[in-house]
Write a protein that holds these residues in place. Structure first.
Motif, PDB file in Angstrom:
ATOM      1  N   ASP A  89      -7.226   4.529  -2.963  1.00 40.03           N
ATOM      2  CA  ASP A  89      -6.328   5.479  -2.278  1.00 40.03           C
ATOM      3  C   ASP A  89      -6.424   6.853  -2.942  1.00 40.03           C
ATOM      4  O   ASP A  89      -5.894   7.830  -2.421  1.00 40.03           O
ATOM      5  CB  ASP A  89      -4.868   4.990  -2.280  1.00 40.03           C
ATOM      6  N   HIS A 144      -4.420   8.829   4.768  1.00 37.07           N
ATOM      7  CA  HIS A 144      -3.131   8.577   4.117  1.00 37.07           C
ATOM      8  C   HIS A 144      -2.006   8.508   5.145  1.00 37.07           C
ATOM      9  O   HIS A 144      -0.940   9.071   4.939  1.00 37.07           O
ATOM     10  CB  HIS A 144      -2.833   9.663   3.078  1.00 37.07           C
ATOM     11  N   SER A 199       4.858   7.334   3.299  1.00 35.99           N
ATOM     12  CA  SER A 199       4.528   6.533   2.108  1.00 35.99           C
ATOM     13  C   SER A 199       3.631   7.237   1.105  1.00 35.99           C
ATOM     14  O   SER A 199       3.655   6.884  -0.071  1.00 35.99           O
ATOM     15  CB  SER A 199       3.803   5.241   2.539  1.00 35.99           C
ATOM     16  N   CYS A 200       2.823   8.186   1.565  1.00 38.91           N
ATOM     17  CA  CYS A 200       1.779   8.746   0.686  1.00 38.91           C
ATOM     18  C   CYS A 200       2.147  10.153   0.224  1.00 38.91           C
ATOM     19  O   CYS A 200       2.518  11.010   1.022  1.00 38.91           O
ATOM     20  CB  CYS A 200       0.443   8.794   1.419  1.00 38.91           C
ATOM     21  N   GLY A 247      -0.956   6.222  -2.417  1.00 40.73           N
ATOM     22  CA  GLY A 247      -0.532   5.456  -1.245  1.00 40.73           C
ATOM     23  C   GLY A 247      -1.712   5.397  -0.279  1.00 40.73           C
ATOM     24  O   GLY A 247      -2.420   6.385  -0.092  1.00 40.73           O
ATOM     25  N   HIS A 293       0.820  -1.220   0.000  1.00 37.09           N
ATOM     26  CA  HIS A 293       0.000   0.000   0.000  1.00 37.09           C
ATOM     27  C   HIS A 293       0.852   1.267   0.000  1.00 37.09           C
ATOM     28  O   HIS A 293       0.325   2.374  -0.010  1.00 37.09           O
ATOM     29  CB  HIS A 293      -0.936   0.008   1.215  1.00 37.09           C
ATOM     30  N   HIS A 294       2.153   1.107   0.062  1.00 35.34           N
ATOM     31  CA  HIS A 294       3.107   2.215  -0.042  1.00 35.34           C
ATOM     32  C   HIS A 294       2.881   2.946  -1.363  1.00 35.34           C
ATOM     33  O   HIS A 294       2.605   2.317  -2.388  1.00 35.34           O
ATOM     34  CB  HIS A 294       4.522   1.610   0.014  1.00 35.34           C
ATOM     35  N   GLY A 295       3.054   4.282  -1.355  1.00 37.14           N
ATOM     36  CA  GLY A 295       2.654   5.064  -2.522  1.00 37.14           C
ATOM     37  C   GLY A 295       3.636   5.128  -3.679  1.00 37.14           C
ATOM     38  O   GLY A 295       3.241   5.170  -4.836  1.00 37.14           O
ATOM     39  N   THR A 328       5.558  14.585   0.604  1.00 35.40           N
ATOM     40  CA  THR A 328       4.527  13.618   0.984  1.00 35.40           C
ATOM     41  C   THR A 328       3.427  14.337   1.768  1.00 35.40           C
ATOM     42  O   THR A 328       3.557  15.508   2.112  1.00 35.40           O
ATOM     43  CB  THR A 328       5.124  12.475   1.835  1.00 35.40           C
ATOM     44  N   ALA A 376      -1.556   1.647  -5.935  1.00 40.88           N
ATOM     45  CA  ALA A 376      -1.068   2.846  -5.242  1.00 40.88           C
ATOM     46  C   ALA A 376      -0.881   4.013  -6.205  1.00 40.88           C
ATOM     47  O   ALA A 376       0.130   4.118  -6.885  1.00 40.88           O
ATOM     48  CB  ALA A 376       0.241   2.532  -4.536  1.00 40.88           C
TER      49      ALA A 376
END
Ligand code: ZN
Length: 619
Positions: free
Chosen positions: A143, A149, A110-111, A83, A43-45, A99, A80
């Motif tokens: 997402d 997020h 991550s997002c 994210g 799920h990491h962006g 981010t 993604a």
């Protein structure tokens, strides 16, 4: 019904895993209409373009092999775009751009913020690389949403704050913007609109990127219960929709009702051009035993009853053959659901989420939007969100109110349309006693004590007695637990606007799972609605979905219990000439049905625990 299957990266990327997967696909080809490949595995962006280039080449090869094996439709799902959460951030590449920043200043690992040049360049290039793998369709995952997020209520990064300041014409930093949003509804609305417009813009750019590579690629968008931005579907030029809801295991089987209802409400917002509506069946994180085979059947049937015309199975970590066997066992019946119900609308009550779900467990069918509702159910929070005109409109129809909703209406001058005035409020030691009103029938005199101080839900909630106006009918009184009568607490009234209003001033909508309260509620709803479109009851909890079109109606009645020896009874209003049961193999046989004053009553013999019976009613 379209039967689609989504396979994760680890099922196709390496040759050995893919060989295994292809064998599985060939074996089950008769029930595979579509395959979707997940592009990423977290799920990491952020996924570097170099990585995407290699990955797209592999996906291209895999999709060609699926097509050669006879699979009609093959495409991909970009998991993604922004994210979903902060996940795997020490292991996966760090986003080389701004981010998301929360309203408390926390920074997502991550997002990505969608409001930078770097992001726009990255995401359009990445979608082009994905499109070059030759998919028939590309799903954009959920997402693509404003909240959730990994940080609170984003995005308050320096660029977002500066851009909003310029647009609004007032200089903010993060702290002062958060303070202004909390203090001033006008700033809050402007900031919400600002965020939505940035998402609108990015959605359009993603669509352009995909279709610049191949205009024939279909696009699909995944919505969630909090989504309401229909414009995004338009910007993506989507023709596929996946309404979401999160139901990963059957630890609480009745959550299947919540997800069905949530899905129905999203579909009710879909424009007509969303013609391919896929339910997402999940057992994430891919645990075969998370869901029983029985509930798999029920979940899929419910999703079709709430308006999907396909199911996307996201359930594979290997070869989950038992799932395929289950799908095969009901596929013909599910086709019939889509044939008879897809053009229909869900009919029943609509309104407060908790109240609807409580009613959903006692056989009251639910509508997916207010326009299709036979009666509205409003609790305090719903009324607080309505303006005076909306309230007045609601009071022209059938409405059921909880004590708090009536308190709000009363304080805004609407008590005269509800038939009562507040007399007293109590917060302990009270119970309900049914009167001998026509709405209580054989249950007149029934005492319902929910032990109100035992439960958190009544901690800050009063129960009420009311002074009824002329013409108001009292259906329950409040009585203390020493059996002393305190006064009217539930009432029904027909007002001068022609509206019919029930005030449920005591324990509502909780603890209705007894036949006495169920019967009272159904009789009241029948009055409020001028006849409910359908209802179900029996010796157990029951969920009923009623989907009605011009030509016919389809009823799906669920046995929401562990008992195998219960009969269910379903009633439908209307002049239906032919009533049939649809069997698991899709065949039709005559149902055990009898005429009632305004419709038909059907007896459903012993549906298995958590299974359902399907009834087709034809005019
Ligand atoms: Zn930002």
């Amino acid at each position: 019904m379209k039967k689609a299957y989504r396979f994760g990266y680890n099922l196709y990327f390496k040759d050995e895993a893919f060989a295994e997967n292809l064998k599985f696909v060939k074996k089950n080809n008769d029930i595979i209409d579509e395959i979707t490949l997940f592009v990423e595995y977290s799920h990491h962006g952020y996924w570097p373009l170099e990585w995407q280039k290699k990955s797209s080449a592999v996906m291209k090869d895999r999709m060609e092999q699926y097509r050669a094996a006879g699979v009609k439709s093959v495409g991909v799902n970009v998991l993604a775009t922004i994210g979903h959460i902060d996940e795997g951030f020490d292991v996966l590449p760090k986003p080389p751009m701004q981010t998301m920043v929360g309203d408390d200043g926390s920074v997502s690992r991550s997002c990505m913020c969608i409001n930078t040049e770097e992001y726009l360049e990255y995401i359009t290039e990445r979608y082009k690389l994905v499109a070059r793998s030759g998919p028939a369709f590309i799903w954009i995952d959920d997402d693509f949403r404003i909240p959730r997020h990994g940080v609170a209520n984003p995005c308050f990064c320096p660029k977002c704050v500066a851009d909003f300041s310029a647009e609004y014409g007032r200089k903010f930093d993060r702290e002062s913007l958060v303070a202004a949003i909390n203090a001033d509804e006008k700033v809050k609305k402007a900031f919400d609109a600002f965020r939505i417009s940035k998402f609108d813009f990015v959605a359009g750019k993603i669509e352009e990127a995909i279709h610049s590579v191949d205009p024939s690629i279909k696009t699909g968008f995944m919505t969630s219960p909090e989504w309401s931005e229909v414009e995004w579907l338009n910007r993506f030029k989507a023709t596929m929709g996946r309404p979401g809801g999160g139901f990963y295991h059957d630890d609480r089987p009745n959550d299947v009702i919540r997800k069905g209802f949530d899905v129905g409400k999203q579909i009710a917002l879909f424009p007509e051009y969303i013609e391919d509506i896929q339910y997402e069946f999940e057992n994430f994180p891919y645990q075969e035993f998370a869901k029983s085979q029985t509930l798999i059947k029920t979940e899929c049937a419910l999703s079709l009853m709430y308006g999907c015309n396909g199911v996307l199975y996201n359930a594979f970590i290997g070869s989950y053959q038992r799932l395929m066997d289950t799908v095969r066992s009901r596929a013909a019946q599910w086709d019939k659901i889509v044939t008879y119900s897809h053009k229909g609308k869900n009919k029943g009550v609509y309104g407060n989420q908790n109240a609807c779900l409580a009613f959903g467990e006692i056989g009251v069918p639910l509508a997916a939007r207010a326009e299709d509702a036979c009666a509205l159910i409003l609790c305090g929070g719903n009324v607080r969100a309505m303006d005076d005109e909306e309230i007045l409109n609601a009071l022209k129809g059938g409405v059921m109110l909880d004590g708090e909703a009536f308190y709000e209406l009363s304080s805004r001058g609407f008590a005269c349309y509800c038939g009562v005035e507040i007399e007293n409020a109590y917060n302990n030691g009270m119970s309900e006693r049914f009167t001998d009103s026509r709405f209580n029938g054989q249950y007149a005199g029934y005492k319902r004590d929910v032990y109100m101080n035992f439960w958190d839900c009544y901690k800050d909630k009063d129960v009420y007695t009311y002074r009824p106006q002329a013409g108001c009918e009292v259906i329950s009184n409040l009585e203390n637990i020493n059996h002393e009568m305190k006064g009217p607490s539930c009432t029904v009234y027909e007002n001068e606007l022609g509206g019919r209003v029930c005030v449920m001033g005591n324990f509502f909508p909780e603890f209705c799972k007894c036949r006495e309260k169920q019967s009272q509620i159904m009789n009241v709803l029948d009055f409020l609605a001028g006849g409910m479109p359908a209802k179900a009851y029996g010796d157990c909890r029951t969920h009923l979905v009623c989907r009605e079109s011009e030509e016919n109606a389809l009823l799906c009645a669920m046995n929401c219990s562990m008992d195998a020896d219960v009969n269910l009874y379903a009633e439908i209003k209307g002049d239906y000439k032919k009533i049939s049961l649809i069997a698991a193999d899709g065949s039709l046989c005559a149902a055990d049905a009898e005429r009632t004053a305004n419709g038909v009553k059907i007896t459903l013999k012993n549906p298995a625990p958590w299974d359902y019976a399907l009834v087709l009613c034809e005019k």
